[in-house]
Write an enzyme that holds these catalytic residues in place. Sequence first.
Site, PDB file in Angstrom:
ATOM      1  N   ASP A 170      19.436  57.198  30.303  1.00  0.00           N
ATOM      2  CA  ASP A 170      18.434  57.341  31.356  1.00  0.00           C
ATOM      3  C   ASP A 170      18.835  58.451  32.318  1.00  0.00           C
ATOM      4  O   ASP A 170      20.009  58.558  32.709  1.00  0.00           O
ATOM      5  CB  ASP A 170      18.353  56.039  32.172  1.00  0.00           C
ATOM      6  CG  ASP A 170      17.140  55.204  31.813  1.00  0.00           C
ATOM      7  OD1 ASP A 170      16.177  55.746  31.249  1.00  0.00           O
ATOM      8  OD2 ASP A 170      17.172  53.993  32.109  1.00  0.00           O
ATOM      9  N   GLU A 197       6.497  50.039  29.487  1.00  0.00           N
ATOM     10  CA  GLU A 197       7.009  48.834  30.155  1.00  0.00           C
ATOM     11  C   GLU A 197       5.896  48.113  30.909  1.00  0.00           C
ATOM     12  O   GLU A 197       5.181  48.720  31.729  1.00  0.00           O
ATOM     13  CB  GLU A 197       8.140  49.214  31.123  1.00  0.00           C
ATOM     14  CG  GLU A 197       8.700  48.000  31.865  1.00  0.00           C
ATOM     15  CD  GLU A 197      10.014  48.254  32.579  1.00  0.00           C
ATOM     16  OE1 GLU A 197      10.532  49.392  32.510  1.00  0.00           O
ATOM     17  OE2 GLU A 197      10.529  47.317  33.211  1.00  0.00           O
ATOM     18  N   ASP A 213      19.350  52.853  33.329  1.00  0.00           N
ATOM     19  CA  ASP A 213      19.800  52.814  34.728  1.00  0.00           C
ATOM     20  C   ASP A 213      19.624  51.412  35.310  1.00  0.00           C
ATOM     21  O   ASP A 213      19.988  51.164  36.460  1.00  0.00           O
ATOM     22  CB  ASP A 213      19.109  53.887  35.578  1.00  0.00           C
ATOM     23  CG  ASP A 213      17.600  53.761  35.597  1.00  0.00           C
ATOM     24  OD1 ASP A 213      17.052  52.889  34.900  1.00  0.00           O
ATOM     25  OD2 ASP A 213      16.956  54.552  36.330  1.00  0.00           O
ATOM     26  N   SER A 214      19.131  50.461  34.482  1.00  0.00           N
ATOM     27  CA  SER A 214      19.183  49.047  34.847  1.00  0.00           C
ATOM     28  C   SER A 214      20.623  48.618  35.107  1.00  0.00           C
ATOM     29  O   SER A 214      20.857  47.557  35.693  1.00  0.00           O
ATOM     30  CB  SER A 214      18.577  48.186  33.732  1.00  0.00           C
ATOM     31  OG  SER A 214      19.141  48.509  32.483  1.00  0.00           O
TER      32      SER A 214
END
Length: 267
Positions: free
Chosen positions: A86, A184, A47-48
């Site tokens: 995502d 992350e 979803d970046s």
Amino acid sequence: MPAERITSTTLATMKRRGEAIACLTCYDAAFAGLLESAGLEVLLVGDSLGMVLQGQASTVAVKLEHMVYHTACVSRAARRALVIADMPFLSYASAERALTAAEQLMGAGGAAMVKLEGGAELAETVTRLTRFGVPVCGHLGLLPQSVHRLGGYRYQGRDDAGAARIRADALALQDAGASLLVLECVPAALAQALAAELELPVIGIGAGNGCDGQVLVLHDMLGLLPGRAPTFSKDFAAAYGDIAAALAGYVAEVKERSFPGAAQTRY
Ligand code: KIV
């Protein structure tokens, strides 16, 4: 990369054999073909895309329909790589919503796995998804969808309490049936210890080179958005010259565990 389709079983085998897993984000068919040719095992429709394709300030505005569209674009071109989609912001706020979102991402989108951000609070949802045949990738450490709660994009798990929380969340996700975990922005030592303790493969981003594999945002590692890339990323296009060489260089550096190096690592 083996000729047959990569699955969560392939990734588990790679972990057991100590073979590093190479993953990048991917949002369209053209890049899916290039990434596969470079030998990546996993394509993450992150979803970046809200930030790198749509120009949004965060991933919060990304909708399920956007994720389904881009996942379908990638899935149509991916022949061997595992495609992970995502689940966007709040699309898994209940187990029922998660099942509906997974139906779209896997049915219309063609994803083979879905990823969601969060820990023990999602254990029941992960159990429901896996029981109904949906492979799940967890995501711990910095959770971009929670940027407003976290107050910014900061490293997580830097004190004992934070590290213990991430470890407990990772174990809860694994027990609930998750087959992969993205970590992350956590200190390298914590990521390495978790990768050694967990049975499921751990893919790091900003988490040092002791994980079972690595992922980066494609546009960051190709230097497509100057001034945006985080410190844990590296401009492989600048280092290798063109896109195909940059992708091949990334795969090689991940496989030999020379990326991330000291310059991209928080200890
Ligand atoms: O959306 C995304 O690109 C991701 C990666 C940062 C792992 O979740």
